[in-house]
Design a protein around this motif. Structure first.
Motif, PDB file in Angstrom:
ATOM      1  N   PRO A 165       0.822  -1.218   0.000  1.00 40.47           N
ATOM      2  CA  PRO A 165       0.000   0.000   0.000  1.00 40.47           C
ATOM      3  C   PRO A 165       0.856   1.269   0.000  1.00 40.47           C
ATOM      4  O   PRO A 165       1.940   1.303   0.582  1.00 40.47           O
ATOM      5  N   TYR A 166       0.355   2.298  -0.684  1.00 34.60           N
ATOM      6  CA  TYR A 166       1.056   3.579  -0.699  1.00 34.60           C
ATOM      7  C   TYR A 166       0.909   4.270   0.653  1.00 34.60           C
ATOM      8  O   TYR A 166       1.801   5.004   1.085  1.00 34.60           O
ATOM      9  N   ASP A 167      -0.205   4.021   1.323  1.00 30.99           N
ATOM     10  CA  ASP A 167      -0.465   4.578   2.650  1.00 30.99           C
ATOM     11  C   ASP A 167      -0.535   3.409   3.637  1.00 30.99           C
ATOM     12  O   ASP A 167      -1.464   2.609   3.590  1.00 30.99           O
ATOM     13  N   LYS A 168       0.449   3.316   4.499  1.00 31.65           N
ATOM     14  CA  LYS A 168       0.520   2.169   5.416  1.00 31.65           C
ATOM     15  C   LYS A 168      -0.690   2.107   6.349  1.00 31.65           C
ATOM     16  O   LYS A 168      -1.052   1.021   6.829  1.00 31.65           O
ATOM     17  N   SER A 169      -1.344   3.235   6.585  1.00 30.21           N
ATOM     18  CA  SER A 169      -2.495   3.242   7.481  1.00 30.21           C
ATOM     19  C   SER A 169      -3.697   2.520   6.873  1.00 30.21           C
ATOM     20  O   SER A 169      -4.678   2.240   7.566  1.00 30.21           O
ATOM     21  N   SER A 170      -3.611   2.202   5.577  1.00 34.74           N
ATOM     22  CA  SER A 170      -4.731   1.528   4.912  1.00 34.74           C
ATOM     23  C   SER A 170      -4.591   0.007   4.933  1.00 34.74           C
ATOM     24  O   SER A 170      -5.450  -0.693   4.396  1.00 34.74           O
ATOM     25  N   LEU A 171      -3.547  -0.502   5.576  1.00 33.04           N
ATOM     26  CA  LEU A 171      -3.315  -1.949   5.589  1.00 33.04           C
ATOM     27  C   LEU A 171      -4.498  -2.714   6.175  1.00 33.04           C
ATOM     28  O   LEU A 171      -4.933  -3.733   5.623  1.00 33.04           O
ATOM     29  N   LYS A 172      -5.011  -2.243   7.299  1.00 33.22           N
ATOM     30  CA  LYS A 172      -6.122  -2.930   7.959  1.00 33.22           C
ATOM     31  C   LYS A 172      -7.372  -2.948   7.077  1.00 33.22           C
ATOM     32  O   LYS A 172      -8.067  -3.961   6.998  1.00 33.22           O
ATOM     33  N   SER A 173      -7.623  -1.821   6.443  1.00 37.04           N
ATOM     34  CA  SER A 173      -8.806  -1.731   5.575  1.00 37.04           C
ATOM     35  C   SER A 173      -8.668  -2.663   4.374  1.00 37.04           C
ATOM     36  O   SER A 173      -9.639  -3.306   3.946  1.00 37.04           O
ATOM     37  N   ILE A 174      -7.454  -2.748   3.826  1.00 31.82           N
ATOM     38  CA  ILE A 174      -7.214  -3.644   2.690  1.00 31.82           C
ATOM     39  C   ILE A 174      -7.397  -5.103   3.107  1.00 31.82           C
ATOM     40  O   ILE A 174      -8.034  -5.900   2.406  1.00 31.82           O
ATOM     41  N   ASN A 188      -2.000 -12.275   4.725  1.00 27.82           N
ATOM     42  CA  ASN A 188      -0.959 -12.273   5.756  1.00 27.82           C
ATOM     43  C   ASN A 188      -0.380 -10.866   5.835  1.00 27.82           C
ATOM     44  O   ASN A 188       0.379 -10.444   4.965  1.00 27.82           O
ATOM     45  N   ASN A 189      -0.773 -10.123   6.902  1.00 28.66           N
ATOM     46  CA  ASN A 189      -0.362  -8.734   7.077  1.00 28.66           C
ATOM     47  C   ASN A 189       0.798  -8.662   8.066  1.00 28.66           C
ATOM     48  O   ASN A 189       0.653  -8.980   9.248  1.00 28.66           O
ATOM     49  N   ASP A 190       1.968  -8.178   7.591  1.00 30.80           N
ATOM     50  CA  ASP A 190       3.133  -8.067   8.472  1.00 30.80           C
ATOM     51  C   ASP A 190       3.396  -6.625   8.894  1.00 30.80           C
ATOM     52  O   ASP A 190       4.448  -6.319   9.470  1.00 30.80           O
ATOM     53  N   GLY A 191       2.428  -5.725   8.651  1.00 29.02           N
ATOM     54  CA  GLY A 191       2.582  -4.320   9.023  1.00 29.02           C
ATOM     55  C   GLY A 191       3.195  -3.475   7.928  1.00 29.02           C
ATOM     56  O   GLY A 191       3.181  -2.240   8.024  1.00 29.02           O
ATOM     57  N   GLU A 192       3.753  -4.099   6.936  1.00 26.24           N
ATOM     58  CA  GLU A 192       4.359  -3.374   5.816  1.00 26.24           C
ATOM     59  C   GLU A 192       3.680  -3.718   4.489  1.00 26.24           C
ATOM     60  O   GLU A 192       3.362  -2.842   3.708  1.00 26.24           O
TER      61      GLU A 192
END
Length: 281
Positions: A165-174, A188-192
């Motif tokens: 993601p270009y915006d890391k804050s959107s990881l959860k939404s994705i 599998n979300n590793d925060g990056e």
């Protein structure tokens, strides 16, 4: 023998032979204003002209002799126009109308093919492809946004996908949007980044997906037929307006059917190709 001259007789009347009296000239009295107008009366003119003549004549200011007296009214031949007659369209106008209708119909058919192809790409096969995520929409600050607009998607190998993601804050939404989709994959979300691994498709699952492809292909064909129907109605409207003859309408309809069949064949081709991919182990 001497000739006797009367004092009241002009010499010219004796020395000059008598001429035939001039033929009656015609003066046309305009039926609109009643005034005389020096013009010819054409048979195609709708006005009724009155002609007058008499035994004596006078000379008008212009120096032309005209007769006056009781008018003799002569009715002219009237031109009658057929009520409701519509001017036929020229070949250029017909071709222009046809071009507009064809351009609109073909453009809509192209979009239908692209929509079906996009839907096919979102159906996963045994090999990973970024196109599988084309229809994923993410709730981004209260608005639905396509995943492709929020992240870079790649396929490191044939069995996984990597979402950056270009915006890391959107990881959860994705991550939430992927879980809610019908992809059947666990992110599998590793925060990056988010990694997706494609599980092997079972034989039953492959058959189910081929049915989905077949259904979407049929929906695309229905859309193509509806576009053809709209174009045909546009042609029929021109025919009702007397811009097209029945024979021309049949020719246009035949052309319309030919290139509609071509788009249906395109749809069949990509449909069979997708089913082949799904059944390939």
């Amino acid at each position: 023998m001497a000739t006797h001259f009367s004092p009241a007789t002009p010499a010219r009347s004796i020395l000059q032979p008598k001429l035939n009296p001039p033929k009656a000239l015609l003066s046309i009295r305009d039926s609109y204003g009643g005034a005389r107008a020096w013009k010819k009366c054409q048979p195609s003119t709708v006005n009724v002209c009155s002609w007058s003549s008499a035994a004596s004549y006078v000379t008008p200011p212009g120096g032309v002799a005209k007769f006056s007296g009781n008018p003799i009214v002569v009715k002219k031949q009237l031109l009658q126009k057929r009520a409701g007659t519509v001017r036929g369209a020229t070949i250029e106008e017909i071709e222009a109308e046809k071009s507009v209708i064809e351009k609109d119909a073909k453009g809509r058919m192209e979009k239908t093919i692209e929509t079906v192809r996009s839907n096919f790409n979102s159906i996963r096969t045994g090999r990973a492809s970024p196109a599988m995520l084309d229809k994923i929409e993410v709730d981004y600050y209260g608005s639905p946004v396509g995943l492709k607009s929020l992240a870079q998607i790649s396929s490191p190998d044939g069995t996984s996908l990597l979402i950056s993601p270009y915006d890391k804050s959107s990881l959860k939404s994705i991550e939430k949007a992927i879980v809610a989709s019908d992809l059947g994959m666990t992110p599998n979300n590793d925060g990056e980044v988010i990694r997706l691994t494609l599980p092997q498709l079972t034989s039953d699952r492959r058959k189910e997906l081929t049915k989905v492809v077949s259904k979407q292909a049929e929906e695309g064909k229905v859309a193509l037929r509806n576009i053809r129907r709209d174009a045909l109605k546009a042609y029929e409207k021109l025919q009702k307006e007397k811009k097209l003859s029945e024979d021309t309408l049949k020719d246009f309809s035949s052309d319309l059917q030919k290139w509609t069949d071509e788009y249906v064949k395109k749809l069949d081709t990509i449909s069979k190709q997708k089913e082949k991919e799904l059944l390939k182990v």
